[in-house]
Design an enzyme around this catalytic site. Structure first.
Site, short mmCIF file in Angstrom:
data_model
loop_
_atom_site.label_atom_id
_atom_site.label_comp_id
_atom_site.label_asym_id
_atom_site.label_seq_id
_atom_site.Cartn_x
_atom_site.Cartn_y
_atom_site.Cartn_z
N LYS A 1 0.87 -1.05 -0.04
CA LYS A 1 -0.07 0.00 0.00
C LYS A 1 0.78 1.26 -0.12
O LYS A 1 1.93 1.23 0.79
CB LYS A 1 -0.98 -0.11 1.27
CG LYS A 1 -1.80 -0.95 1.08
CD LYS A 1 -2.83 -0.81 0.37
CE LYS A 1 -4.22 -1.90 0.42
NZ LYS A 1 -5.13 -1.61 -0.39
N LYS B 1 -13.22 -7.55 -9.00
CA LYS B 1 -13.62 -8.14 -7.62
C LYS B 1 -15.09 -8.87 -8.07
O LYS B 1 -16.02 -8.05 -8.37
CB LYS B 1 -13.83 -7.23 -6.38
CG LYS B 1 -12.63 -6.84 -5.99
CD LYS B 1 -12.97 -5.58 -4.89
CE LYS B 1 -11.59 -5.00 -4.38
NZ LYS B 1 -10.78 -4.38 -5.37
#
Length: 359
Positions: A162, A266
């Site tokens: 991240k 997703k």
């Protein structure tokens, strides 16, 4: 066919943060469909309204409405889904509920035929493992390096890190520290979760470029498609779209525009399994790639996507399905070894979830 809807809340080991939202537990709806011989198929709805899905209450309402209707049958998953889509127009706006329905119907059918869900989706029954990435989250450079070293020692070959929560110069220090504990042939990918404007994203990407980045995910907000396309066009490093590819219609627009080098999808936010599989194969044939990821789902949702990955007819880069490690409690535990998720050997998704007490 009998339908049961189990409401569960699974605590996480620590709060999970992404762009604009944070959760400390995962509230899910587990749909169980059981035929008259005792076979059960399982599906999961785990809405995240902050990502653009329906609310938990809406998912529960439509699933209860559908499971009490005469349209839900165990005869043919494809035919039943088509009838449900026609009879319940609101289902198209409830992607996680539709994902649960499709997963449960296809899981049940696969169990009836005593085959893996991946095979039922059209895949090669021999594929029993898929590569997955580890995650090195936020924190200091030292904390990121420790997380990366743990992943290396566990056998992962790809680490996702991240970035975007701090100044790009601080991110460089974290990237350098992570790269220092990785073997040269390991893969490092970055995820900014839409943290930057165009100028900051370009600056950051140029700073990160010397560290051999596989791709950077969503460097600008999802709505800034022109900026995403412009960053892709600069060719500094491959650019992936995640939040901008929330559903298949938006993902197709990005593909047709050439607005990203890769698409991160997703399936539970896109509303299904078969349609995502068909689209992924189409994208791959067009020379792009897709990475399929979880939605911080519990074991049932992750397993359905893992079976989808296993059904794909081409080699896979690391997929984003190692999020089971985030859970302090779950209905099952994933088996990950050497950076590979090992699929259970049973029919359907491969296991029966341990749901404990439910409501």
């Amino acid at each position: 066919m009998r339908a049961s809807l189990h409401t569960r809340s699974f605590p996480l080991r620590r709060p999970f943060r992404s762009s604009g939202w944070e959760i400390s537990s995962r509230d899910v709806l587990l749909l169980q469909l059981t035929d008259d011989t005792g076979n059960s198929g399982w599906g999961e709805a785990a809405p995240l309204p902050a990502f653009g899905t329906e609310t938990f209450a809406d998912a529960a309402r439509i699933l209860r409405e559908i499971t009490s209707s005469a349209y839900l049958t165990a005869t043919d998953a494809e035919e039943t889904l088509a009838e449900l889509d026609a009879a319940f127009p609101t289902l198209s706006g409830a992607p996680t509920a539709r994902f649960a329905l499709e997963s449960a119907l296809r899981d049940l059918r696969a169990r009836q035929e005593n085959i893996r869900l991946s095979r039922a989706l059209g895949g090669d029954s021999a594929r029993a493992r898929i590569p997955v990435n580890a995650v090195a989250g936020g924190g200091t450079a030292e904390e990121a390096a420790r997380a990366a070293l743990d992943a290396v020692q566990e056998g992962y070959r790809c680490i996702k890190m991240k970035v975007g929560a701090a100044d790009p110069e601080e991110d460089v220090a974290r990237i350098r520290a992570v790269r220092a504990v990785m073997a040269p042939d390991m893969t490092l990918r970055l995820d900014a979760n839409g943290a930057w404007d165009f100028g900051t994203a370009e600056e950051a990407m140029r700073l990160f470029q010397p560290y051999g980045i596989e791709y950077i995910e969503q460097p600008v907000p999802a709505e800034d498609v022109d900026e995403l396309a412009a960053l892709t066009g600069l060719g500094i490093m491959p650019v992936a779209a995640d939040e901008a590819a929330q559903n298949l219609a938006r993902a197709r627009e990005l593909m047709e525009r050439g607005a990203a080098d890769l698409l991160v999808i997703k399936p539970m936010a896109a509303g299904g399994l078969a349609a995502v599989r068909d689209f992924t194969i189409e994208v791959h044939a067009a020379g792009m790639d897709v990475v399929l990821t979880s939605f911080v789902d519990s074991a049932v949702g992750r397993a359905a996507v893992a079976q989808l990955c296993a059904s794909l007819p081409f080699p896979l880069r690391a997929q984003g399905l190692s999020t089971g490690t985030l859970f302090a409690q779950d209905s099952a535990r994933d088996r990950i070894a050497g950076g590979q998720m090992l699929l259970p050997g049973g029919a359907g998704i491969g296991f029966t979830p341990d749901i404990g007490d439910s409501t």
